[in-house]
Design a protein around this motif. Structure first.
Motif, mmCIF file in Angstrom:
data_model
loop_
_atom_site.group_PDB
_atom_site.id
_atom_site.type_symbol
_atom_site.label_atom_id
_atom_site.label_comp_id
_atom_site.label_asym_id
_atom_site.label_seq_id
_atom_site.Cartn_x
_atom_site.Cartn_y
_atom_site.Cartn_z
ATOM 1 N N GLY A 197 0.818 -1.217 0.000
ATOM 2 C CA GLY A 197 0.000 0.000 0.000
ATOM 3 C C GLY A 197 0.845 1.256 0.000
ATOM 4 N N LEU A 198 1.928 1.271 0.788
ATOM 5 C CA LEU A 198 2.832 2.426 0.811
ATOM 6 C C LEU A 198 3.471 2.648 -0.554
ATOM 7 N N LEU A 199 3.971 1.583 -1.158
ATOM 8 C CA LEU A 199 4.643 1.702 -2.461
ATOM 9 C C LEU A 199 3.674 2.205 -3.537
ATOM 10 N N LEU A 200 2.438 1.731 -3.481
ATOM 11 C CA LEU A 200 1.434 2.211 -4.441
ATOM 12 C C LEU A 200 1.154 3.698 -4.242
ATOM 13 N N ALA A 389 -6.028 3.181 10.405
ATOM 14 C CA ALA A 389 -5.739 4.020 9.237
ATOM 15 C C ALA A 389 -7.063 4.342 8.560
ATOM 16 N N GLY A 390 -7.299 5.583 8.292
ATOM 17 C CA GLY A 390 -8.546 5.958 7.633
ATOM 18 C C GLY A 390 -9.615 6.456 8.577
ATOM 19 N N SER A 391 -9.496 6.152 9.879
ATOM 20 C CA SER A 391 -10.501 6.619 10.830
ATOM 21 C C SER A 391 -10.301 8.103 11.113
ATOM 22 N N PRO A 392 -11.348 8.908 11.009
ATOM 23 C CA PRO A 392 -11.205 10.338 11.315
ATOM 24 C C PRO A 392 -10.854 10.588 12.768
ATOM 25 N N ALA A 393 -11.085 9.572 13.624
ATOM 26 C CA ALA A 393 -10.884 9.750 15.062
ATOM 27 C C ALA A 393 -9.612 9.094 15.574
ATOM 28 N N SER A 394 -8.718 8.667 14.694
ATOM 29 C CA SER A 394 -7.508 7.948 15.095
ATOM 30 C C SER A 394 -6.296 8.869 15.128
ATOM 31 N N ILE A 413 -9.904 14.843 6.004
ATOM 32 C CA ILE A 413 -10.660 13.714 5.453
ATOM 33 C C ILE A 413 -10.132 13.302 4.087
ATOM 34 N N TRP A 414 -10.117 14.226 3.134
ATOM 35 C CA TRP A 414 -9.799 13.869 1.755
ATOM 36 C C TRP A 414 -8.302 13.711 1.489
ATOM 37 N N ASP A 415 -7.465 14.352 2.309
ATOM 38 C CA ASP A 415 -6.022 14.269 2.065
ATOM 39 C C ASP A 415 -5.289 13.315 3.003
ATOM 40 N N THR A 416 -5.935 12.938 4.118
ATOM 41 C CA THR A 416 -5.319 11.959 5.021
ATOM 42 C C THR A 416 -6.165 10.703 5.146
ATOM 43 N N CYS A 417 -7.415 10.848 5.571
ATOM 44 C CA CYS A 417 -8.240 9.667 5.892
ATOM 45 C C CYS A 417 -8.553 8.810 4.668
ATOM 46 N N VAL A 418 -9.016 9.431 3.591
ATOM 47 C CA VAL A 418 -9.367 8.657 2.395
ATOM 48 C C VAL A 418 -8.143 7.973 1.781
ATOM 49 N N PRO A 419 -7.031 8.689 1.578
ATOM 50 C CA PRO A 419 -5.846 8.009 1.029
ATOM 51 C C PRO A 419 -5.336 6.869 1.910
ATOM 52 N N THR A 420 -5.268 7.080 3.217
ATOM 53 C CA THR A 420 -4.761 6.012 4.091
ATOM 54 C C THR A 420 -5.743 4.853 4.180
ATOM 55 N N PHE A 421 -7.034 5.147 4.118
ATOM 56 C CA PHE A 421 -8.033 4.069 4.115
ATOM 57 C C PHE A 421 -7.832 3.172 2.892
ATOM 58 N N LEU A 422 -7.707 3.787 1.734
ATOM 59 C CA LEU A 422 -7.582 3.021 0.494
ATOM 60 C C LEU A 422 -6.275 2.229 0.439
ATOM 61 N N HIS A 423 -5.189 2.829 0.904
ATOM 62 C CA HIS A 423 -3.885 2.194 0.718
ATOM 63 C C HIS A 423 -3.496 1.230 1.836
ATOM 64 N N TYR A 424 -4.229 1.254 2.958
ATOM 65 C CA TYR A 424 -3.887 0.333 4.041
ATOM 66 C C TYR A 424 -5.038 -0.585 4.443
ATOM 67 N N ASN A 425 -6.242 -0.060 4.539
ATOM 68 C CA ASN A 425 -7.349 -0.930 4.938
ATOM 69 C C ASN A 425 -7.711 -1.942 3.852
ATOM 70 N N VAL A 426 -7.672 -1.513 2.607
ATOM 71 C CA VAL A 426 -7.971 -2.452 1.516
ATOM 72 C C VAL A 426 -6.937 -3.583 1.460
ATOM 73 N N PRO A 427 -5.620 -3.273 1.467
ATOM 74 C CA PRO A 427 -4.630 -4.364 1.501
ATOM 75 C C PRO A 427 -4.741 -5.233 2.747
ATOM 76 N N LEU A 428 -5.059 -4.625 3.896
ATOM 77 C CA LEU A 428 -5.209 -5.419 5.119
ATOM 78 C C LEU A 428 -6.376 -6.388 5.006
ATOM 79 N N PHE A 431 -5.037 -9.166 2.364
ATOM 80 C CA PHE A 431 -3.947 -10.010 2.857
ATOM 81 C C PHE A 431 -4.292 -10.665 4.195
ATOM 82 N N GLY A 432 -5.127 -10.004 4.989
ATOM 83 C CA GLY A 432 -5.591 -10.618 6.236
ATOM 84 C C GLY A 432 -6.464 -11.827 5.957
ATOM 85 N N THR A 433 -7.313 -11.716 4.953
ATOM 86 C CA THR A 433 -8.154 -12.856 4.561
ATOM 87 C C THR A 433 -7.297 -14.013 4.052
#
Length: 439
Positions: A197-200, A389-394, A413-428, A431-433
């Motif tokens: 996710g970081l490399l992407l 990653a991606g939580s507005p409250a984290s 939201i749009w410059d931190t939460c959305v990008p980190t949600f997409l690049h870390y929660n989706v891979p997690l 790969f977690g599954t």
């Protein structure tokens, strides 16, 4: 399941945040709605919310004092030296610079375990340099969040040892005998997902130039010089080292309060060096409140929100409802369990606090579905990491925003939460599954 208080509340908070409703107000509304949907009296919801705010009181105080320290350090003009050094080393090397930031953030979790303390000190002075390089700050946000999360997810060192101990302890408490040493191998694949996710983010999603205005974040200091390090700037350097050193001592002694104490002592050290005079102390504190005060209040309300979600008892019912539709497929079961972990952590905003909650349900459910101990570790550990990653409250998102938005040009939201949600929660999730199925 769709009427579950956690689901309704977290989705509402997410929608409000995406619509750019003030995040403090969005979290507050989401907490009230969670209580209403769960059937709690409004008085109970409010008392739980207010009572739970104390859970992040140290973090909030730390943010204010670290903000004051950051303003004081910037006041000395020492950032000029840092920018010149980085200009020579990383000029024209945007991607390498962002990866270096990720590496520094990683050290904040293990080598020098200060967590978010370095961000308001290091990042604001670098914004001008980033502007000249036309670096997309979304890439830097992803780099910072990567460093704040991946080391503790993957490595049993520093904060990682605490996280791995919580995961292994939660499994033991719920009837599955594992050791701390078994956590790292089980979390290798989820950790690999975060690396990808970081490399992407750095090389694909946010690799193009992005323009920002050069906006000063503090008045030019009378101490600033261009030729050599003066006494005031030396004080800033010593103060920063003291702040980190005090935090390291407190962590090693398992004491609380390391961040606010370290920041306070650092300010005293800087005052002794003449980095600012007594009349400027109010200016430093007011600057700290301006820089970090809003984030501090968000952390307070977020802790109260987490308390409301726990009070509803909706997490347990959410998992129970999901269990009835899992069927016999391990792939489907693992994915849905992790999706629940994502929802819970998005609301609570803390991986460490989420693990005991989800483990109480996930461990017996995982045993019943035939998952191995290693697979259950992967499920519980990844479920805890998801959503941070991606939580507005984290603090994994609020921390990066506090530094990158010092000049008002970085949206939480749009410059931190959305990008980190997409690049870390989706891979997690992916790969977690996979880890849960093959382990």
């Amino acid at each position: 399941m769709l009427t579950n208080p956690v689901v309704v509340s977290v989705l509402l908070m997410t929608v409000l945040a995406l619509l750019k409703v003030n995040i403090l107000l969005a979290i507050f509304i989401a907490a009230i709605v969670a209580g209403i949907v769960a059937g709690l009296p409004i008085s109970t919801t409010m008392s739980t919310l207010i009572g739970g705010m104390g859970g992040n009181s140290e973090t909030a105080l730390s943010y204010i004092l670290l903000g004051a320290l950051a303003v004081a350090i910037s006041h000395t003009g020492i950032a000029d030296f840092l920018v010149r050094a980085l200009s020579k080393t990383f000029s024209g090397k945007k991607k390498l610079f962002v990866l270096i930031i990720a590496g520094i953030a990683c050290f904040s979790q293990n080598l020098i375990p200060v967590h978010i303390a370095f961000i308001p000190i290091l990042i604001p002075p670098l914004l001008g340099f980033m502007n000249k390089m036309k670096i997309d700050r979304r890439a830097v946000a992803c780099a910072l969040t990567f460093g704040l999360k991946t080391p503790y997810v993957l490595l049993p060192v520093g904060f990682g040892y605490i996280f791995h101990s919580i995961v292994s302890g939660a499994l033991v408490d719920n009837g599955v005998e594992v050791t701390v040493n078994q956590v790292m191998p089980a979390m290798m694949l989820p950790g690999l997902g975060m690396i990808i996710g970081l490399l992407l983010a750095v090389f694909v999603s946010y690799s193009k130039n992005r323009e920002y205005k050069d906006i000063a974040i503090s008045e030019e200091s009378a101490h600033a010089t261009n030729d050599k390090l003066n006494k005031a700037q030396l004080g800033a350097l010593v103060g920063a080292i003291v702040a980190f050193g005090v935090q390291v001592i407190f962590v090693k002694q398992d004491w609380s309060g390391g961040l606010p104490v370290g920041a306070t002592i650092a300010l005293i050290v800087m005052f002794a060096f003449g980095s600012f005079n007594f009349k400027e102390l109010d200016e430093m504190m007011n600057g700290g409140i301006k820089l970090m005060g809003f984030i501090a209040f968000v952390m307070l309300v977020a802790a109260g929100y987490g308390a409301v979600l726990r009070e509803t008892g909706a997490v347990e019912s959410l998992v129970t409802s999901a269990a009835s539709v899992l069927g016999g497929s391990k792939v489907v079961s693992a994915f849905i369990m992790l999706l629940i972990g994502l929802l819970v952590t998005m609301g609570i905003g803390s991986s460490f606090s989420t693990v005991p909650i989800v483990a109480a349900i996930f461990v017996p459910l995982g045993v019943e579905l035939g998952f191995s101990p290693a697979a259950i570790i992967a499920l519980v550990g990844t479920a805890g990491a998801l959503g941070d990653a991606g939580s507005p409250a984290s603090d994994s998102t609020l921390g990066p925003t506090s530094g990158l938005n010092a000049d008002g040009q970085h949206d939480h939201i749009w410059d931190t939460c959305v990008p980190t949600f997409l690049h870390y929660n989706v891979p997690l999730l992916i790969f977690g599954t996979i880890a849960a199925v093959i382990l």
